[in-house]
Design a protein around this motif. Structure first.
Motif, PDB file in Angstrom:
ATOM      1  N   LEU A 238       0.842  -1.212   0.000  1.00  0.00           N
ATOM      2  CA  LEU A 238       0.000   0.000   0.000  1.00  0.00           C
ATOM      3  C   LEU A 238       0.872   1.256   0.000  1.00  0.00           C
ATOM      4  CD1 LEU A 238      -2.805  -0.960   2.600  1.00  0.00           C
ATOM      5  CD2 LEU A 238      -2.977  -0.989   0.104  1.00  0.00           C
ATOM      6  N   PHE A 239       1.908   1.259   0.832  1.00  0.00           N
ATOM      7  CA  PHE A 239       2.791   2.431   0.884  1.00  0.00           C
ATOM      8  C   PHE A 239       3.614   2.538  -0.404  1.00  0.00           C
ATOM      9  CE2 PHE A 239       1.900   2.490   5.429  1.00  0.00           C
ATOM     10  CZ  PHE A 239       1.870   3.850   5.687  1.00  0.00           C
ATOM     11  N   ASP A 240       4.172   1.413  -0.797  1.00  0.00           N
ATOM     12  CA  ASP A 240       5.081   1.393  -1.939  1.00  0.00           C
ATOM     13  C   ASP A 240       4.384   1.863  -3.216  1.00  0.00           C
ATOM     14  OD1 ASP A 240       7.661   0.725  -2.932  1.00  0.00           O
ATOM     15  OD2 ASP A 240       6.739  -0.996  -3.953  1.00  0.00           O
ATOM     16  N   GLU A 241       3.119   1.508  -3.339  1.00  0.00           N
ATOM     17  CA  GLU A 241       2.419   1.809  -4.584  1.00  0.00           C
ATOM     18  C   GLU A 241       1.477   3.013  -4.458  1.00  0.00           C
ATOM     19  OE1 GLU A 241       0.819  -1.739  -6.371  1.00  0.00           O
ATOM     20  OE2 GLU A 241       2.707  -2.830  -6.103  1.00  0.00           O
ATOM     21  N   GLY A 242       1.655   3.757  -3.387  1.00  0.00           N
ATOM     22  CA  GLY A 242       0.842   4.968  -3.210  1.00  0.00           C
ATOM     23  C   GLY A 242      -0.642   4.682  -3.055  1.00  0.00           C
ATOM     24  N   LEU A 243      -0.977   3.544  -2.435  1.00  0.00           N
ATOM     25  CA  LEU A 243      -2.388   3.153  -2.304  1.00  0.00           C
ATOM     26  C   LEU A 243      -2.974   3.470  -0.928  1.00  0.00           C
ATOM     27  CD1 LEU A 243      -2.124  -0.333  -4.099  1.00  0.00           C
ATOM     28  CD2 LEU A 243      -3.000   1.813  -5.058  1.00  0.00           C
ATOM     29  N   VAL A 244      -2.170   4.100  -0.086  1.00  0.00           N
ATOM     30  CA  VAL A 244      -2.685   4.438   1.247  1.00  0.00           C
ATOM     31  C   VAL A 244      -3.713   5.552   1.117  1.00  0.00           C
ATOM     32  CG1 VAL A 244      -2.070   5.434   3.487  1.00  0.00           C
ATOM     33  CG2 VAL A 244      -0.595   3.693   2.434  1.00  0.00           C
ATOM     34  N   ASP A 245      -4.934   5.301   1.588  1.00  0.00           N
ATOM     35  CA  ASP A 245      -5.999   6.303   1.475  1.00  0.00           C
ATOM     36  C   ASP A 245      -7.027   6.108   2.583  1.00  0.00           C
ATOM     37  OD1 ASP A 245      -7.893   8.116   0.784  1.00  0.00           O
ATOM     38  OD2 ASP A 245      -8.562   7.059  -1.033  1.00  0.00           O
ATOM     39  N   PRO A 246      -6.740   6.675   3.751  1.00  0.00           N
ATOM     40  CA  PRO A 246      -7.635   6.420   4.894  1.00  0.00           C
ATOM     41  C   PRO A 246      -8.949   7.185   4.827  1.00  0.00           C
ATOM     42  CG  PRO A 246      -5.489   7.286   5.598  1.00  0.00           C
ATOM     43  CD  PRO A 246      -5.574   7.484   4.129  1.00  0.00           C
ATOM     44  N   GLY A 247      -9.170   7.953   3.794  1.00  0.00           N
ATOM     45  CA  GLY A 247     -10.467   8.610   3.608  1.00  0.00           C
ATOM     46  C   GLY A 247     -10.820   9.537   4.755  1.00  0.00           C
ATOM     47  N   ALA A 248     -12.048   9.402   5.238  1.00  0.00           N
ATOM     48  CA  ALA A 248     -12.567  10.312   6.259  1.00  0.00           C
ATOM     49  C   ALA A 248     -11.760  10.306   7.550  1.00  0.00           C
ATOM     50  CB  ALA A 248     -14.023   9.953   6.549  1.00  0.00           C
ATOM     51  N   LEU A 249     -10.999   9.244   7.762  1.00  0.00           N
ATOM     52  CA  LEU A 249     -10.270   9.148   9.030  1.00  0.00           C
ATOM     53  C   LEU A 249      -8.921   9.865   9.009  1.00  0.00           C
ATOM     54  CD1 LEU A 249     -10.802   5.437  10.143  1.00  0.00           C
ATOM     55  CD2 LEU A 249     -11.866   7.497  11.064  1.00  0.00           C
ATOM     56  N   LYS A 250      -8.556  10.385   7.848  1.00  0.00           N
ATOM     57  CA  LYS A 250      -7.209  10.926   7.639  1.00  0.00           C
ATOM     58  C   LYS A 250      -6.715  11.797   8.801  1.00  0.00           C
ATOM     59  CE  LYS A 250      -4.833  13.337   3.903  1.00  0.00           C
ATOM     60  NZ  LYS A 250      -4.931  14.729   4.377  1.00  0.00           N
ATOM     61  N   ASP A 251      -7.548  12.725   9.219  1.00  0.00           N
ATOM     62  CA  ASP A 251      -7.085  13.659  10.247  1.00  0.00           C
ATOM     63  C   ASP A 251      -7.168  13.120  11.664  1.00  0.00           C
ATOM     64  OD1 ASP A 251      -6.555  15.451   8.233  1.00  0.00           O
ATOM     65  OD2 ASP A 251      -8.610  16.257   8.264  1.00  0.00           O
ATOM     66  N   ARG A 252      -7.673  11.937  11.785  1.00  0.00           N
ATOM     67  CA  ARG A 252      -7.787  11.314  13.112  1.00  0.00           C
ATOM     68  C   ARG A 252      -6.586  10.431  13.422  1.00  0.00           C
ATOM     69  NH1 ARG A 252     -11.346  12.950  16.844  1.00  0.00           N
ATOM     70  NH2 ARG A 252     -12.658  14.269  15.570  1.00  0.00           N
TER      71      ARG A 252
END
Ligand SMILES: Nc1nc2c(c(=O)[nH]1)N[C@H]1C(S)=C(S)[C@@H](COP(=O)(O)OP(=O)(O)OC[C@H]3O[C@@H](n4cnc5c(=O)[nH]c(N)nc54)[C@H](O)[C@@H]3O)O[C@H]1N2
Ligand SMILES: Nc1nc2c(c(=O)[nH]1)N[C@H]1C(S)=C(S)[C@@H](COP(=O)(O)OP(=O)(O)OC[C@H]3O[C@@H](n4cnc5c(=O)[nH]c(N)nc54)[C@H](O)[C@@H]3O)O[C@H]1N2
Ligand code: SF4
Ligand SMILES: [Mo]
Length: 746
Positions: A238-252
C-alpha cells in the motif's frame, strides 16, 4: 394434548437465530426456524434444533451436587445445604490464606447466558477475588489488546459489513462451522454467497480448505502463524504503490508515517516463503483490496490463537484503516446496539489508560494483560506451594480441563484444591473435581437477550425472549447464585445471604454510573427516580436500563416514543434499526480522541516477527478446528448431533501421510513437547502440507463424569498437546495453532 408455540432466540452462538419452539404437554416437540424473525429471517443450523434435547437431557443437572460419604460420591442436596457446604469449605480457606488464595475461571457460555453475562460483572468486584482467569486468553485477547490501544475500548471491535461489502478477506475464521465470531450475523455463509452474487469477491486465508474456503473465490493456504507477516506485506505494498488512502479518518490518525517505515523490511518477497504463497499473489491481493469500492479484512481465532496473535489482530485494523475501510459502509464497521453492555465499559482500574504488566503471575512471572494472565498459569498456581498459592477455585460455565492448554496439568492440579465450586449444568471433565456443583437453569427456563454479541452485529437490532418453562420452585437463577457466592467470599453466613439486597446494591451502582455519565439521557437525574421506574429485577431490570439509556431508548422520559424492555417484549420477532452507520469519532475513547496506528507496546514486537522470518523450520505443526454440530466441549452429549462418522480425527495431507506411513482411518500418534495422544487419521487434500489438525473440545473419557452420550464418542483432547508456556507475547493468549508436533503410525 396442549400444543403451544414460542418464539425465541437460540443462545448457543453469535448468530442469535430466531426459532419457533413447539411444546407438547410440557415437552419440546419441534424446533424450526422462525421466518418472521427480523434478524435471522428463517435461518438456523443443526444445533438450534436441539435445544429441546439439551433441556430434556437426563444428564443435565437440576439440583446441586456435593460430595458425601466415604467414597466422596456426589449426592444431590437442597440449595440451602449446598450454600452451607460452600460456607464451611470456602470460608476456612479464606480465613487461613486470604482472598488471594481464591480465584475464578470464567468460561465461554457466560457470554451467551442472560444471567451470567450480566452478573459476572457483579460477582468479581463484590466477591473481592483479586485475580481471575478466563477462556478469553485462549480466544480473543489479542483482539482486545489491539482495539484497546487503537480505539480506547477493549470491546470496541469492528465487524465486516457483510451485506454491503464488495471484497472480503477472511483470515483464520471458518463461519461454515462457527457461524461467525466477533461477527454477529445469522447465515454468514448465505451472506458470503451474496457478496459473490452481487459481483464482489471473497478470499479465505486458512491452512485448511474449510467449508468457507469452498464457497470463496480464492483460498490461500497460509502457513500457521504467518498472518502478521502477510498483513505487513500488504501494508508495505500500500505504501510502496501509493495506495494508502484512509479517507474520512485521515485527520484522526497518528503514526501513519511510522507504519510506512516499520513495514519496509516486510516486502512480499521477504515474507513469501514464510507465508507459503508467492509474492505476486500477495501484491495482487493488496491492490485488489485497495481498489475495491468497499472492502474488509476479517480476522478471527486463527489469527488470535497463534504465535503473533496481537500483531496480526492489530494489522487487520491497520489494513482496514489504511484502505479507508474502517467505519465506512461495506467496510469494517462498529455496530450501535439498542442495549449497551456493562462489559464494554472500561474497567475502573484502567480509567487513566491502558497499562500492561502491572503485576506478574507468581510461578511463571507472566505479565498481566488487561487484568489477566494466560489461563495455562492456573495449573501451576494451584500446584506450586508457597505464599499466594491458589487453594480455592470458583469455575463458572467453563471446562478448562479440556479447553485450556497443558490440559493434563490442570486435570492433575484440580484435585489439590481445598475448595472447588462449579457453577455448571453438567458433571463433566472439569466439574468432576469440584466439591460443590451448582447448576444453572436450563436456557429455556430463563429469559434471553444477548449482552455482548450485539456489539459486533452486522445490523443494529435486538430481540428479547421470555422463559418457556417455569423453573422448579426454589431454584435460584444464575445471577442469584453469583451474588450468593460473592457474599460467601465476603464471609457472610449462607443463611443470611440476601441476594435481592445485593442486587439492589449492584443495580444502584450502575444507575449512579449512568446518571454521572455526560451524554447519557439521564445525566444528572436522581438515581432513586430511575430505580423506582425500573422494570423487574436482576438481569431484566438491567436490560431495561441499558435499553432505555441506549441510543434509541426512552431515556426515562427524555424520549417518550423510545424503546423500553416492555416495548421489546411486545416484539417476539425482534426489532431492526437498520444497517450500520459510521460511528467515529464519537466512539473513540483514546486520550487524545485520535487513533494511534503505531502503539509502541505493539510495534516493539515486530522485531520478533522479523527474526521469525529468517527461521526456516519445516516440521509439522498442529492447528485446531470446529464443527457446526459441536459447541466447544459441551454439546457432545446431545444425541442428535452425534450421529454420522467420527469427527474427532487428525486431518493430514496425503504427502505427509505417505512420507510418515500414516494411513487413512488408522490410528496415528501425535507427540508434542507437552504430551502425546493417539487418534484416527483422516488423509485429506484439504489441508496444507506440513499442517495437521484436530478439533477442540473432545476427550470425554474421564472417569467420574456423567455424560452418557459424549462418553460413547470420547475423542481426544487436543490441549494435551498444547504447551502452556507457548503464548502470544503481547497478550499472553495461548498459541494452540501452530504447535510443533511429530506424527507417526500408532
Ligand atoms: N486447542 C484449542 N483450545 C481451545 C480453542 C481452540 O480453538 N483450540 N478454543 C478456545 C475458545 S475460543 C474458547 S471460548 C474456549 C472455551 O473454553 P471453556 O469456556 O472453558 O469451555 P466450554 O467447552 O465452552 O465449556 C463450557 C462449560 O459451561 C457449561 N455450560 C454450558 N452452558 C451453561 C450455562 O448456561 N450455564 C452454566 N453455568 N454452565 C453452562 C458446560 O457444561 C461446560 O462445562 O476453549 C478454548 N480452547
Ligand atoms: N459450531 C460451533 N460454533 C462455534 C464454536 C464451536 O465450537 N462450534 N465455538 C465458538 C467460539 S467459542 C468461538 S471463539 C468461535 C470461533 O470462530 P472461528 O474463528 O470462525 O473459528 P474456527 O471455526 O475454529 O476457524 C478458525 C480457522 O482458523 C484456521 N487457522 C488455524 N491456524 C491459523 C493461522 O495461523 N492462520 C490462519 N489464517 N488461519 C488459521 C483453522 O484452520 C480454522 O479453519 O466459534 C464459535 N462458534
Ligand atoms: S447458528 Fe445454530 S447454534 Fe448458532 S444461534 Fe443459529 S441455530 Fe443457534
Ligand atoms: Mo471462543
Amino acid at each position: 394434548m396442549s400444543e403451544e408455540t414460542h418464539f425465541r432466540t437460540c443462545h448457543l452462538c453469535e448468530a442469535m437465530c430466531g426459532i419457533e419452539i413447539t411444546v407438547d404437554d410440557g415437552r419440546v416437540s419441534r424446533i424450526r426456524p422462525n421466518p418472521d424473525d427480523v434478524w435471522s429471517q428463517g435461518y438456523i443450523c443443526p444445533k438450534g434444533t436441539t435445544l429441546g434435547d439439551l433441556h430434556h437431557d437426563p444428564d443435565r443437572l437440576r439440583r446441586p451436587l456435593v460430595r458425601r460419604g466415604e467414597g466422596k460420591e456426589f449426592v444431590e442436596v437442597s440449595w440451602s445445604e449446598a450454600f452451607e457446604e460452600i460456607e464451611h469449605r470456602l470460608q476456612p480457606v479464606i480465613e487461613r490464606h486470604g482472598l488471594d488464595a481464591v480465584t475464578a475461571y470464567i468460561g465461554n457460555p457466560t457470554a451467551h447466558n442472560f444471567s451470567l453475562s450480566r452478573y459476572v460483572g457483579a460477582f468479581i468486584p463484590m466477591s473481592g477475588i483479586p485475580r481471575i482467569y478466563s477462556s478469553g486468553t485462549v480466544d480473543q485477547w489479542p483482539k482486545n489488546v489491539a482495539v484497546a490501544l487503537l480505539y480506547g475500548g477493549m470491546w470496541t471491535i469492528p465487524t465486516p459489513d457483510l451485506d454491503r461489502t464488495d471484497y472480503l478477506i477472511v483470515m483464520g475464521a471458518n463461519p461454515h462451522a462457527s457461524q461467525g465470531s466477533l461477527l454477529a450475523a445469522s447465515d454468514v455463509m448465505g451472506r458470503l454467497r451474496k457478496i459473490r452474487e452481487r459481483g464482489g469477491k471473497v478470499v479465505v486465508i486458512d491452512p485448511r480448505r474449510t467449508g468457507t474456503a469452498k464457497i470463496a473465490d480464492e483460498w490461500l493456504a497460509i502457513r500457521p502463524g504467518a498472518d502478521a507477516a502477510l498483513l505487513l506485506a500488504w501494508v508495505q505494498v500500500l505504501f510502496d504503490e501509493g495506495l494508502v488512502d484512509p479517507g474520512a479518518l485521515k485527520d484522526r490518525l497518528e503514526g501513519v508515517e511510522e507504519i510506512g517505515r516499520l513495514c519496509r523490511d516486510f516486502t512480499p518477497e521477504a515474507v513469501e516463503d514464510f507465508c507459503g504463497f508467492d509474492a505476486g499473489t500477495i501484491r495482487r491481493l493488496a491492490r485488489e483490496l485497495a481498489a475495491a469500492p468497499a472492502g474488509a479484512v476479517y480476522g478471527r481465532i486463527g489469527t488470535c490463537n497463534q504465535e503473533f496473535g496481537t500483531l496480526a489482530s492489530w494489522l487487520v485494523e491497520v489494513v482496514n484503516i489504511l484502505t479507508g475501510n474502517l467505519d465506512r459502509p461495506g467496510g469494517s464497521m462498529f455496530s450501535n446496539p439498542i442495549s449497551w453492555s456493562l462489559t464494554t465499559l472500561r474497567p475502573p482500574e484502567f480509567a487513566d489508560g491502558w497499562e500492561f504488566g502491572r503485576w506478574r503471575s507468581r510461578v511463571r512471572g507472566a505479565p498481566e494483560v488487561l487484568g489477566q494472565v494466560p489461563v495455562s498459569c492456573m495449573a501451576e498456581e494451584i500446584a506450586t506451594p508457597g505464599e499466594g498459592q491458589i487453594k480455592a477455585l470458583i469455575c463458572i460455565a467453563g471446562n478448562p480441563v479440556l479447553s485450556a492448554p497443558a490440559a493434563s496439568k490442570l486435570d492433575a492440579a484440580l484435585p489439590e484444591l481445598e475448595c472447588m465450586i462449579a457453577v455448571d449444568n453438567y458433571l463433566n471433565e472439569t466439574t468432576r473435581h469440584a466439591h460443590v456443583i451448582l447448576p444453572g437453569l436450563s436456557p429455556l427456563e430463563q429469559p434471553h437477550y444477548d449482552e455482548l454479541m450485539w456489539n459486533w452485529s452486522v445490523r443494529n437490532a435486538g430481540k428479547y425472549a421470555p422463559p418457556l418453562f417455569a423453573p422448579e420452585e426454589g431454584r435460584p437463577h444464575e445471577w442469584q447464585i453469583l451474588l450468593a457466592l460473592a457474599a460467601l467470599c465476603q464471609g457472610q453466613k449462607a443463611a443470611d445471604v440476601d441476594t435481592s439486597l445485593l442486587d439492589d446494591l449492584f443495580f444502584g451502582g450502575i444507575v449512579a454510573l449512568v446518571t454521572q455519565r455526560e451524554g447519557s439521557p439521564v445525566y444528572g437525574k436522581e438515581p432513586a427516580e430511575i430505580i423506582a421506574e425500573s422494570d423487574g429485577r436482576g438481569p431484566e431490570r438491567m436490560l431495561d436500563l441499558t435499553i432505555r439509556t441506549g441510543p434509541w431508548g426512552e431515556g426515562y422520559g427524555a424520549n417518550p416514543e423510545g424503546l423500553t424492555l416492555a416495548k421489546l417484549r411486545e416484539l417476539p420477532n425482534g426489532i431492526d434499526m437498520g444497517p450500520l452507520e459510521p460511528r467515529l469519532p464519537d466512539l473513540l475513547e483514546t486520550p487524545d480522541g485520535k487513533i494511534d496506528l503505531a502503539p509502541e507496546y505493539i510495534t516493539a514486537d515486530l522485531e520478533r516477527l522479523l527474526q521469525r522470518l529468517g527461521r526456516n523450520d519445516d516440521g509439522l505443526v498442529l492447528v485446531s478446528r470446529r464443527h457446526v454440530r459441536s459447541k466447544n466441549s459441551w454439546m457432545h452429549n446431545v444425541a442428535p448431533l452425534m450421529t454420522g462418522k467420527d469427527r474427532c480425527t487428525m486431518q493430514i495431507h496425503p504427502d505427509d501421510a505417505s512420507r510418515l506411513g500414516v494411513e487413512d482411518g488408522a490410528l496415528a500418534r501425535i507427540v508434542s513437547s507437552e504430551g502425546s495422544l493417539e487418534v484416527p487419521a483422516e488423509v485429506t487434500e484439504e489441508i496444507r502440507p506440513g499442517v495437521v489438525c484436530l478439533p477442540h473440545g473432545w476427550g470425554h473419557d474421564k472417569t467420574g463424569a456423567r455424560l452418557s452420550v459424549a462418553s460413547k464418542h470420547p475423542g481426544v483432547c487436543n490441549n494435551v498437546l498444547a504447551p502452556g508456556e507457548l503464548v502470544d507475547v503481547l497478550s499472553g493468549n495461548a498459541v494452540v495453532n501452530g504447535i510443533p508436533v511429530e506424527v507417526s503410525p500408532a
